[in-house]
Design an enzyme around this catalytic site. Structure first.
Site, short mmCIF file in Angstrom:
data_model
loop_
_atom_site.label_atom_id
_atom_site.label_comp_id
_atom_site.label_asym_id
_atom_site.label_seq_id
_atom_site.Cartn_x
_atom_site.Cartn_y
_atom_site.Cartn_z
N GLU A 14 -1.34 -4.59 5.99
CA GLU A 14 -1.80 -5.95 5.75
C GLU A 14 -1.78 -6.81 7.02
OE1 GLU A 14 0.44 -7.46 2.43
OE2 GLU A 14 -0.27 -5.88 1.08
N GLU B 22 -3.05 2.48 -3.25
CA GLU B 22 -2.19 1.71 -4.17
C GLU B 22 -2.98 1.31 -5.41
OE1 GLU B 22 -0.07 -1.51 -2.27
OE2 GLU B 22 0.00 -0.45 -0.34
#
Length: 364
Positions: free
Chosen positions: A167, A274
């Site tokens: 991220e 994910e």
């Protein structure tokens, strides 16, 4: 054996053939006795994809049979993150991570490493210098190097792929990088250093950038820009991890398809890292249809996504972020009457329509 499995997946070139039809009304077995359906997802997709799940040291004990029979890859949900492995400088804790690695190896499963650097899981000591002063660039880089060398070195030859950075993209910033302490203290080249340190610690490991909302146009453009810069500088980036915390409402399958294609054009490997599919819109606790209808839509959408992946030999693994609906992170702060059901197995560990849609989408 698992090394051969990984090699087959990474080398796999999918042949063109008719896609197996799948719909939300894919029949489930007549009985629901608690017996895990055979063959498993891992077996159904063998030779095409690694099928994974995020696990922790608890559910490998309570759901170990289900995990081992249905998946051939695991990732530690939290146990390999920096705050878990080095909560205080020089004090390493690998007990939970070791348990997951031992479980995976005992069941011939591949292991993803998640994650070496994430702004939300960087312990405070990383930024503390001497005499109450903030740590400078050189000290932070030295600490990062030691942390990565220790963790990646410990699992060298065991973890086949690492999410090196997690991220890091902010499409609102001029250089497309999140303006966090890593960026402020070290500078934008902290990403280069993280990858180079990881590669030095285990030259055979695959090294990934892991990111969310990669299908959003502005974010995707920024991620491509960052990756192109890394590749031009000779940084050893092998692939992109697409988190894919999605909903029954969005994104479109076409948007996901286009995203995977964009990164495959750069010569990169893609993994969905994910995956879960909420019945709700983001930060909205209102159900827009009956649960029965939304679960049917979920099954149909999962099937469409997995069939689309047949067109992407660049996709080498799909990992669900959890095992059963009982353990999903999406329910951590949810009201008791708004429980989400984003995974393939229900709260009792029984296969849902989503499971059967993913199962039917495999070429067997």
């Amino acid at each position: 054996m698992i090394a051969g499995c990984i090699a087959r997946v990474l080398a796999c070139t999918l042949v063109t053939s008719a896609l197996l039809a799948c719909s939300s009304n894919t029949p489930a077995p007549a009985q629901t006795t608690g017996i895990v359906p055979k063959p498993s997802l891992a077996k159904a997709w063998q030779g095409q994809l690694l099928i994974g799940a995020a696990v922790d040291e608890k559910n490998i004990k309570t759901q170990g049979t289900l995990i081992a029979e249905q998946f051939n890859s695991v990732v530690a949900e939290n146990a390999m993150k920096p705050m878990a492995t080095e909560p205080r400088e020089g004090e390493f804790h690998f007990e939970a991570a070791d348990a997951i690695v031992h479980f995976a190896q005992s069941h011939d499963m591949a292991i993803r490493g998640h994650t070496l650097l994430w702004h939300l899981h960087t312990p405070d000591w990383m930024w503390q210098g001497t005499n109450g002063q903030p740590a400078d660039r050189n000290l932070v880089l030295a600490r990062l190097k030691r942390h990565i060398e220790t963790e990646v070195g410990r699992y060298k030859g065991q973890v086949y792929v690492w999410d090196v950075v997690n991220e890091i993209i902010d499409e609102k910033q001029p250089d497309c990088l999140r303006d966090d302490k890593w960026h402020q203290v070290v500078g934008p080249d902290y990403v280069d250093y993280a990858f180079r340190y990881a590669h030095a610690a285990d030259p055979a490991a695959r090294l990934f950038i892991n990111e969310y909302s990669t299908e959003a146009p502005a974010k995707q453009r920024c991620l491509i820009r960052v990756v192109q810069g890394l590749l031009q500088r000779g940084v050893p980036v092998n692939g992109i991890g697409h988190q894919m915390h999605i909903s029954v409402f969005y994104p479109t399958v076409a948007a996901i398809d286009e995203t995977l294609t964009a990164f495959a054009r750069l010569g990169l490997e893609n993994q969905i890292t994910e995956l879960d599919m909420s019945l709700y819109r983001w930060k909205d606790n209102h159900l827009y249809d009956t649960r029965e209808n939304l679960l049917a839509l979920q099954a149909r959408r999962y099937g469409e996504i997995m069939r689309m992946i047949h067109n992407h030999p660049d996709v080498t693994a799909v990992t669900w972020w959890g095992v059963t609906d009982a353990g999903t992170w999406l329910n951590q702060d949810a009201p008791s009457d708004h429980r989400d059901q984003p995974l393939l197995f229900d709260a009792q560990g029984q296969p849902k329509g989503a499971f059967w849609a993913v199962f039917a989408a495999a070429r067997r």
